[in-house]
Write a protein that holds these residues in place. Structure first.
Motif, PDB file in Angstrom:
ATOM      1  N   TYR A 166     -11.905   9.816  -4.678  1.00 53.98           N
ATOM      2  CA  TYR A 166     -13.521   9.388  -4.820  1.00 53.98           C
ATOM      3  C   TYR A 166     -13.848   8.220  -4.038  1.00 53.98           C
ATOM      4  CZ  TYR A 166     -12.220  12.887  -8.400  1.00 53.98           C
ATOM      5  OH  TYR A 166     -12.154  13.841  -9.224  1.00 53.98           O
ATOM      6  N   PHE A 167     -12.854   7.468  -3.437  1.00 56.09           N
ATOM      7  CA  PHE A 167     -13.545   6.244  -2.711  1.00 56.09           C
ATOM      8  C   PHE A 167     -12.993   6.403  -1.229  1.00 56.09           C
ATOM      9  CE2 PHE A 167     -13.484   4.938  -6.915  1.00 56.09           C
ATOM     10  CZ  PHE A 167     -14.608   4.179  -7.116  1.00 56.09           C
ATOM     11  N   GLY A 168     -12.287   7.595  -0.819  1.00 55.81           N
ATOM     12  CA  GLY A 168     -12.033   7.665   0.852  1.00 55.81           C
ATOM     13  C   GLY A 168     -10.794   7.151   1.020  1.00 55.81           C
ATOM     14  N   PRO A 169     -10.191   7.846   2.100  1.00 56.67           N
ATOM     15  CA  PRO A 169      -8.775   7.436   2.717  1.00 56.67           C
ATOM     16  C   PRO A 169      -8.928   6.056   3.239  1.00 56.67           C
ATOM     17  CG  PRO A 169      -9.686   9.157   4.033  1.00 56.67           C
ATOM     18  CD  PRO A 169     -10.920   9.034   3.004  1.00 56.67           C
ATOM     19  N   LEU A 170      -7.620   5.210   3.341  1.00 57.91           N
ATOM     20  CA  LEU A 170      -7.719   3.893   3.891  1.00 57.91           C
ATOM     21  C   LEU A 170      -6.888   4.222   5.068  1.00 57.91           C
ATOM     22  CD1 LEU A 170      -7.211   1.986   0.385  1.00 57.91           C
ATOM     23  CD2 LEU A 170      -9.096   1.667   2.400  1.00 57.91           C
ATOM     24  N   ASP A 171      -5.923   5.299   5.295  1.00 56.36           N
ATOM     25  CA  ASP A 171      -4.966   5.106   6.452  1.00 56.36           C
ATOM     26  C   ASP A 171      -5.494   5.848   7.484  1.00 56.36           C
ATOM     27  OD1 ASP A 171      -4.818   7.439   5.034  1.00 56.36           O
ATOM     28  OD2 ASP A 171      -3.022   7.419   4.579  1.00 56.36           O
ATOM     29  N   GLU A 172      -6.730   6.182   7.850  1.00 51.79           N
ATOM     30  CA  GLU A 172      -7.035   6.921   8.700  1.00 51.79           C
ATOM     31  C   GLU A 172      -6.548   6.349  10.300  1.00 51.79           C
ATOM     32  OE1 GLU A 172     -11.403   6.435   7.812  1.00 51.79           O
ATOM     33  OE2 GLU A 172     -11.384   8.329   6.948  1.00 51.79           O
ATOM     34  N   ASP A 173      -6.492   5.026  10.328  1.00 59.82           N
ATOM     35  CA  ASP A 173      -6.062   4.398  11.719  1.00 59.82           C
ATOM     36  C   ASP A 173      -4.751   3.811  11.907  1.00 59.82           C
ATOM     37  OD1 ASP A 173      -6.557   2.473  10.283  1.00 59.82           O
ATOM     38  OD2 ASP A 173      -7.985   1.472  11.595  1.00 59.82           O
ATOM     39  N   GLY A 174      -4.101   4.139  10.814  1.00 61.23           N
ATOM     40  CA  GLY A 174      -2.629   3.766  10.799  1.00 61.23           C
ATOM     41  C   GLY A 174      -2.339   2.427  10.324  1.00 61.23           C
ATOM     42  N   ARG A 175      -3.496   1.534   9.925  1.00 64.65           N
ATOM     43  CA  ARG A 175      -3.474   0.034   9.751  1.00 64.65           C
ATOM     44  C   ARG A 175      -3.124  -0.058   8.112  1.00 64.65           C
ATOM     45  NH1 ARG A 175      -7.521  -3.642  11.232  1.00 64.65           N
ATOM     46  NH2 ARG A 175      -8.925  -2.282  10.456  1.00 64.65           N
ATOM     47  N   PHE A 176      -2.882   0.810   7.291  1.00 60.80           N
ATOM     48  CA  PHE A 176      -2.587   0.708   5.955  1.00 60.80           C
ATOM     49  C   PHE A 176      -1.522   1.557   5.378  1.00 60.80           C
ATOM     50  CE2 PHE A 176      -3.549   2.409   1.642  1.00 60.80           C
ATOM     51  CZ  PHE A 176      -3.851   1.041   0.926  1.00 60.80           C
ATOM     52  N   SER A 177      -0.658   0.904   4.757  1.00 67.47           N
ATOM     53  CA  SER A 177       0.386   1.756   3.999  1.00 67.47           C
ATOM     54  C   SER A 177       0.404   1.322   2.449  1.00 67.47           C
ATOM     55  CB  SER A 177       1.709   1.124   4.763  1.00 67.47           C
ATOM     56  OG  SER A 177       1.792   1.434   6.043  1.00 67.47           O
ATOM     57  N   LEU A 178       0.614   2.429   1.712  1.00 62.12           N
ATOM     58  CA  LEU A 178       0.723   2.433   0.439  1.00 62.12           C
ATOM     59  C   LEU A 178       1.939   2.668  -0.024  1.00 62.12           C
ATOM     60  CD1 LEU A 178      -0.955   2.232  -2.465  1.00 62.12           C
ATOM     61  CD2 LEU A 178      -1.451   4.614  -2.162  1.00 62.12           C
ATOM     62  N   PHE A 179       2.435   1.972  -1.114  1.00 61.82           N
ATOM     63  CA  PHE A 179       3.634   2.158  -1.665  1.00 61.82           C
ATOM     64  C   PHE A 179       3.475   2.126  -3.248  1.00 61.82           C
ATOM     65  CE2 PHE A 179       4.370  -0.623   2.040  1.00 61.82           C
ATOM     66  CZ  PHE A 179       5.322   0.104   2.698  1.00 61.82           C
ATOM     67  N   ILE A 180       4.013   3.385  -3.854  1.00 59.59           N
ATOM     68  CA  ILE A 180       3.897   3.661  -5.177  1.00 59.59           C
ATOM     69  C   ILE A 180       5.011   2.819  -6.035  1.00 59.59           C
ATOM     70  CG2 ILE A 180       3.782   4.951  -7.098  1.00 59.59           C
ATOM     71  CD1 ILE A 180       1.316   4.982  -5.328  1.00 59.59           C
ATOM     72  N   GLY A 181       5.020   1.776  -6.861  1.00 59.80           N
ATOM     73  CA  GLY A 181       5.855   1.256  -7.487  1.00 59.80           C
ATOM     74  C   GLY A 181       5.466  -0.142  -7.948  1.00 59.80           C
ATOM     75  N   ASP A 182       6.271  -0.838  -8.797  1.00 60.42           N
ATOM     76  CA  ASP A 182       6.031  -2.090  -9.530  1.00 60.42           C
ATOM     77  C   ASP A 182       5.973  -2.973  -8.272  1.00 60.42           C
ATOM     78  OD1 ASP A 182       6.170  -4.582 -10.713  1.00 60.42           O
ATOM     79  OD2 ASP A 182       7.241  -3.664 -12.688  1.00 60.42           O
ATOM     80  N   GLY A 183       4.863  -3.666  -8.367  1.00 60.15           N
ATOM     81  CA  GLY A 183       4.701  -4.926  -7.172  1.00 60.15           C
ATOM     82  C   GLY A 183       6.025  -5.925  -7.286  1.00 60.15           C
TER      83      GLY A 183
END
Length: 189
Positions: A166-183
């Protein structure tokens, strides 16, 4: 005993996923109000009739105008809704983040201020965010090109899915990495 076990299982596996927690609380609140009117010592038939009409009309109204998405995750009641060309992400009772529908600009000032973080430490090329929300802070950080890479850790996979959808992808240019887990666990690793 069997009825209480069956009721618990049906509520947990059928009623809550089908109706959602908010609708169940709303219905229970109306039921309590109607019950109190019926058992009030000064009850009048016209009050009961007005209450039934009000409850019927209220049950037909949407709970939120501009609602784009609503659902429950293991951590939050998640809502995405649009108001005046602005899309909001609400987690439980908190307005978590927002962005304009006609641009990727952040609405809340805290996300705009994050653009200035690289100026505080120009040698930093990688930034870690604990929690991604809608991704507005990551967008702000990557928007001006001062940060080479943004890593984000989000504990709730449903929040990450809703952000992308609903807000759009962030990783279009490879500068964003998302990790699912407890910080906290991520920082310890």
């Amino acid at each position: 005993i069997l009825a209480s076990i069956a009721g618990t299982l049906l509520a947990g596996f059928v009623l809550v996923p089908y109706l959602g927690v908010q609708a169940i609380f709303f219905a229970l609140g109306l039921l309590c109000a109607l019950t109190s009117l019926l058992h009030h010592p000064l009850r009048r038939p016209e009050w009961v009739a007005v209450a039934i009409i009000f409850a019927s009309i209220a049950s037909l109204l949407p709970l939120s105008s501009g609602l784009v998405y609503e659902g429950d995750s293991a951590y939050y009641h998640i809502m995405v809704f649009d108001v005046n060309q602005t899309r909001y992400l609400r987690l439980d009772a908190d307005y978590h983040s927002a962005q304009y529908l006609n641009s990727a600009d952040a609405v809340f000032s805290y996300a705009k201020i994050m653009e200035e973080i690289p100026a505080l430490r120009p040698s930093s090329q990688r930034i870690l965010l604990i929690g991604v929300g809608s991704g507005s802070i990551a967008r702000s950080l990557m928007g001006n090109g001062a940060v080479a890479h943004v890593d984000a850790v989000e504990i709730d996979p449903e929040v990450a899915r809703v952000a992308r959808a609903y807000f759009g992808p962030l990783d279009e240019d490879g500068r964003f990495s998302l990790f699912i887990g407890d910080g906290r666990q991520f920082l310890r690793a």
